[in-house]
Design a protein around this motif. Structure first.
Motif, mmCIF file in Angstrom:
data_model
loop_
_atom_site.group_PDB
_atom_site.id
_atom_site.type_symbol
_atom_site.label_atom_id
_atom_site.label_comp_id
_atom_site.label_asym_id
_atom_site.label_seq_id
_atom_site.Cartn_x
_atom_site.Cartn_y
_atom_site.Cartn_z
ATOM 1 N N LEU A 95 4.777 -10.710 -2.246
ATOM 2 C CA LEU A 95 3.664 -10.229 -1.421
ATOM 3 C C LEU A 95 3.532 -11.073 -0.160
ATOM 4 C CD1 LEU A 95 0.473 -9.365 -3.499
ATOM 5 C CD2 LEU A 95 1.725 -7.939 -1.909
ATOM 6 N N LEU B 274 -0.539 4.163 8.298
ATOM 7 C CA LEU B 274 0.366 3.127 7.818
ATOM 8 C C LEU B 274 -0.413 1.872 7.438
ATOM 9 C CD1 LEU B 274 3.352 3.398 10.319
ATOM 10 C CD2 LEU B 274 3.269 4.122 7.944
ATOM 11 N N ALA C 11 -3.561 1.650 6.595
ATOM 12 C CA ALA C 11 -4.360 1.883 5.393
ATOM 13 C C ALA C 11 -3.478 1.838 4.152
ATOM 14 C CB ALA C 11 -5.069 3.218 5.505
ATOM 15 N N SER C 12 -2.287 2.432 4.263
ATOM 16 C CA SER C 12 -1.367 2.423 3.130
ATOM 17 C C SER C 12 -0.982 0.987 2.772
ATOM 18 C CB SER C 12 -0.102 3.208 3.470
ATOM 19 O OG SER C 12 -0.444 4.469 3.961
ATOM 20 N N TYR C 13 -0.670 0.244 3.814
ATOM 21 C CA TYR C 13 -0.256 -1.143 3.618
ATOM 22 C C TYR C 13 -1.371 -1.954 2.954
ATOM 23 C CZ TYR C 13 0.419 -5.970 5.266
ATOM 24 O OH TYR C 13 0.514 -7.327 5.358
ATOM 25 N N ALA D 41 -3.853 -0.824 1.232
ATOM 26 C CA ALA D 41 -4.090 -0.337 -0.133
ATOM 27 C C ALA D 41 -3.084 -0.940 -1.107
ATOM 28 C CB ALA D 41 -4.025 1.182 -0.160
ATOM 29 N N VAL D 42 -1.827 -0.955 -0.698
ATOM 30 C CA VAL D 42 -0.780 -1.504 -1.567
ATOM 31 C C VAL D 42 -1.030 -2.994 -1.829
ATOM 32 C CG1 VAL D 42 1.661 -2.112 -1.649
ATOM 33 C CG2 VAL D 42 0.970 0.175 -0.952
ATOM 34 N N ALA E 269 -4.078 -3.506 -4.028
ATOM 35 C CA ALA E 269 -3.795 -3.207 -5.430
ATOM 36 C C ALA E 269 -3.007 -4.334 -6.079
ATOM 37 C CB ALA E 269 -3.029 -1.901 -5.521
ATOM 38 N N THR F 118 -5.213 -7.249 -6.666
ATOM 39 C CA THR F 118 -6.056 -6.979 -7.833
ATOM 40 C C THR F 118 -5.277 -7.247 -9.113
ATOM 41 O OG1 THR F 118 -7.051 -5.252 -6.506
ATOM 42 C CG2 THR F 118 -7.666 -5.298 -8.811
ATOM 43 N N GLY F 119 -4.015 -6.798 -9.108
ATOM 44 C CA GLY F 119 -3.172 -7.047 -10.269
ATOM 45 C C GLY F 119 -2.999 -8.532 -10.540
#
Lengths: 259, 598
Positions: A72, A117, A119-121, A123-124, A127, A130-131
């Motif tokens: 990440l 893009l 927002a997608s980034y 969000a990923v 997530a 969070t994991g």
């Protein structure tokens, strides 16, 4: 493979920030005599000399102290890196008398796709964070400066985006330099969020230098946010106002009392 | 006058179409962006999947291969098609690709944590929302919540363990999105179009330099822009709703405009001065001075041809009038200044030419000296006029270097004492630093200021010149004990053609350009000049120049560079330029002439 990449890119970013700090210092010194003190320049100095050391410290810990740079971390660096380099090159160009900017006419497709893009980034990454954070019962105290930095950098990024949008609505054009800085700020916010997650999950070791640097970085970011906000609201007059630019020092009142 | 009516009301305003980019498909930007957005989204999804903790290395390699050989070509193809042939069919195909991608990712990463699944659905939800599909986003968001709840209670609510379930989830999102697609996109376009149009018109009205006042048929003020506030000294909220005649208080020639029978300005423009585009009116400013205005007026007609609004625009021409009057005065004073030495020259030359005039050698020499002195005065006046015109044209050449100004000040003071017998007290500090200036221009400045001091102290008094080093510059002060100036005179004394005594009774000669030249030269060298004065208390002119030892070589520029006369104010710096790029409003530097570095 990931760790060297994370380490090297952080070193490059840290150097870039430090260079920009020096460039700002040169510019402030050059203009100090005629224009006086610049809050905007000072805020930039504070930002450059806290962001730069943060990246240098992180890069050195990854490369030399065995800190495990996660995927990440690499992703966030990889996303922010090209924008940061583009922004830095524009600043170098400006230092040597160039425009330091490129005008983007209209809204090209890649720019239209950018919100999705981004927002997608986010969000990923969110997530994944969070994991990572599932097993964490409470946030490590040393992560708090970074939490504040996430909020401050995001606020600065949103403020800059809003001003870019306002400028675009008036002129129909975008400033590549302004946009790049807004993106840099937002990617920095994401980067620090990942840092918080890794630090809280125990993947990043306790780092006294980093803690000091990030703690100092909080007031620096707050200062920059305040200066930018105040300039936009007209509360602060800086080098943008000609009335402060009388040379070599502030003139006496033109109409004085009889001598 | 022919008045051009504005467009009738109720005619729909249309936003000018944006110029098409080469290669760009026609149609709306959202549809054009759909293909690239999905392609990029797909790559991100695939890249994101391995980020789930615990995914083994071989799975990451599989993803890499999958992205390289399958997804990038497919996504690129879809992007290309969507760009060239925007339409719902292509959108549907792209969505199908999205779903297949989700399924493939899911099958490759097994078992996939719920949080990653939630993230994937969140991505779909966000992208559909940003594409204008509000309900699709809601459905996606609901899916995320369900997954989160499922995860929280230990996976007992919904089983999302199979690719089939994921496909169903995604299909529901896309179907719902498709239903609201047209409505959402149309609404988005309508709202953004209207917002842009309003903001554009507001920006134009706010930014325009002329005062714009829009009145209704009864003469009430309906719109009032920023320039109107500064021109008429009345705030927007105070002016709106008030009677136009009361707020503006306009007069034409000597009569106030009577708006009781409709807009008097409109009537004046239509009937009183046919053929004219603008009408000159005036008003009394709050300070009681006459404020001339150039007005133009245009009626806004309704569909039946009736006047529903009147648009007035006003330009304050006070400065133009003042400049015009100053030039007229200058012509008169310059003619007078030229005439005096010419009369003397002509008189003596005629005397010398007369055949019957008998002059001894001493008388002849005296006549020739008088001619020489007056010719010198004439040359000085013409030189000033020429320098003034060169400054006005924006081109004088300066070569700033480090100059030891002590000898110059002493030499010019001695010369003045020799010519006028007026003593000059010099007070130069021992360690006077060298300023960064052009020696010839500095000498001109000294001569003008000393000449000025002598001229305006006809009853004698001490002339003092002091010079000292400051932290950031070198200060030279020229003080006299002469007639001095009022506050208003001091405020205008550096303006071109301005003279303290603009009446017929002029005690002091001059063309009114000396101090203008001084200010231009000083500021051209990067310095500043100011004056402190009072009536009967003399004047003190303070010149501050940059210290040569503190001038960076970078500041000096290259030979041939244009340097604005106002270089010290509002110069472009990296920091200032960056502020502009970030949308910080910048004060514009005063427009002025420029000097050229040799």
């Amino acid at each position: 493979m990931i760790a060297p990449l994370v380490g090297m890119t952080n070193l490059v970013l840290g150097t870039v920030y430090a260079c920009y700090g020096v460039m700002t210092l040169v510019e402030m010194k050059r203009g100090w005599r005629t224009n006086g003190f610049s809050h905007f320049g000072a805020a930039w100095l504070c930002m450059a000399f806290t962001c730069g050391p943060h990246h240098l410290d992180h890069g050195l810990h990854v490369l030399m102290a065995g800190r495990v740079g996660g995927s990440l971390d690499l992703l966030t660096i990889a996303v922010g890196f090209p924008v940061g380099v583009a922004w830095f090159l524009l600043r170098v160009e400006a230092l040597f008398g160039g425009r330091g900017d490129r005008t983007i006419a209209g809204t090209p497709v890649w720019l239209e796709a950018m919100p999705t893009l981004a927002a997608s980034y986010v969000a990923v990454v969110a997530a994944s964070i969070t994991g990572l954070a599932f097993g964490v019962e409470r946030l490590a105290p040393r992560a708090w400066p970074n939490v504040l930095l996430v909020l401050l950098y995001a606020a600065i990024g949103v403020l800059l985006l809003r001003t870019q949008l306002r400028t675009h609505l008036k002129s129909g054009q975008w400033s590549a330099s302004g946009l790049s800085l807004a993106f840099v700020m937002l990617t920095c916010a994401v980067m620090h969020a990942v840092y918080v997650a890794y630090a809280s999950a125990g993947r990043y070791d306790v780092d006294g230098h980093g803690l000091v640097i990030d703690t100092v970085g909080v007031p620096a970011a707050a200062y920059f946010l305040w200066v930018t906000w105040a300039l936009h609201r007209g509360w602060l007059r800086d080098w943008n106002a000609t009335s402060t630019l009388d040379a070599p020092e502030r003139r006496p009142e033109l109409i004085g009392a009889p001598t | 006058m022919a008045v051009t009516p504005a467009r009738p009301l109720r005619e729909p305003f249309t936003e000018e179409p944006r110029p098409a980019r080469p290669g760009a498909a026609p149609g709306d930007p959202v549809r054009r962006a759909a293909g690239p957005v999905r392609a990029s989204l797909a790559v991100l999804l695939v890249l994101a999947a391995p980020l789930a903790e615990g995914v083994p290395h071989d799975r990451i390699v599989q993803f890499g291969v999958f992205v390289a050989v399958f997804w990038i070509p497919v996504a690129g193809l879809v992007a290309g098609i969507a760009r060239r042939h925007p339409g719902r069919g292509v959108d549907a195909a792209a969505v199908g690709v999205d779903i297949s991608l989700l399924a493939l990712v899911h099958s490759l990463v097994s078992p996939m944590p719920d949080v990653v699944l939630a993230a994937l659905l969140a991505v779909v939800a966000v992208s559909t929302y940003l594409a204008g599909r509000g309900l699709g986003a809601l459905a996606g968001g609901a899916g995320v919540l369900v997954l989160a709840a499922s995860s929280a209670v230990g996976g007992g609510v919904v089983d999302v363990g199979s690719p089939f379930t994921l496909v169903v989830y995604s299909a529901v999102v896309v179907i719902v999105a498709g239903l609201v697609d047209a409505v959402a996109i149309d609404r988005w376009h309508a709202s953004t179009g209207l917002v842009r149009l309003h903001e554009k018109s507001d920006a134009i009205l706010t930014g325009v330099g002329e005062a714009v006042v829009v009145t209704g048929p009864a003469g009430g003020i309906a719109q009032w822009n920023r320039a109107a506030t500064s021109t008429f000294g009345c705030a927007d909220d105070e002016a709106r709703g008030q009677a136009c005649a009361d707020v503006l208080g306009l007069l034409h020639e000597v009569r106030p405009l009577d708006c009781s029978q409709g807009c008097a300005l409109l009537a004046l423009a239509q009937f009183d001065d046919p053929g004219a585009v603008d009408v000159e009116v005036w008003r009394r400013s709050p300070t009681g001075t006459r404020q001339p205005l150039l007005a133009s007026v245009s009626p806004v007609l309704g569909v039946d041809g009736e006047v529903v609004e009147v648009v007035h625009s006003f330009r304050d021409i006070t400065r133009l009038k003042q400049a015009d009057e100053a030039k007229t005065l200058f012509l008169a004073t310059a003619s007078h200044e030229l005439k005096t030495p010419l009369t003397v020259i002509r008189g003596f030359s005629q005397m010398l030419l007369l055949p019957d005039t008998v002059l001894d050698a001493a008388e002849r020499a005296a006549a020739l000296r008088a001619i020489d002195v007056r010719a010198g005065q004439l040359t000085a006046i013409v030189d000033r006029l020429l320098m003034s015109s060169r400054i006005d044209a924006g081109r004088i050449e300066l070569s700033p270097v480090a100059v030891d100004i002590g000898p110059i000040l002493r030499e010019r003071a001695d010369a003045l004492e020799g010519a006028t017998s007026r003593p000059v007290e010099l007070d130069l500090s021992v360690d006077l630093p060298a300023p960064h200036c052009d020696p010839d221009a500095f000498t001109t400045v000294v001569d003008h200021l000393l000449d000025n001091a002598v001229k305006y102290s006809p009853n004698g008094g001490v002339l003092t010149v002091t010079a000292q080093g400051l932290e950031f510059g070198v200060e030279i002060v020229f003080a006299d004990e002469g007639v001095g100036m009022t506050a208003e005179q001091a405020a205008h004394c550096f303006e071109r053609f301005w003279q303290a005594e603009a009446t017929d009774v002029r005690r002091f000669g001059g063309t009114g350009i000396g101090l203008y030249i001084v200010r231009s030269l000083v500021e051209g060298m990067g310095g500043s000049i100011s004056v402190v004065s009072g009536p009967g208390a003399g004047s003190s002119f303070r010149v501050v120049l940059r210290r040569a030892d503190q001038v960076d070589t970078d500041d000096l520029g290259r030979p041939g560079d244009d340097v604005p006369v106002e270089a010290s104010r509002g110069e472009t710096t990296m920091i200032r330029e960056y502020m502009r790029q970030l949308g910080v409003p910048l004060d514009q530097a005063t427009a002025g002439g420029a000097v050229r570095r040799p």
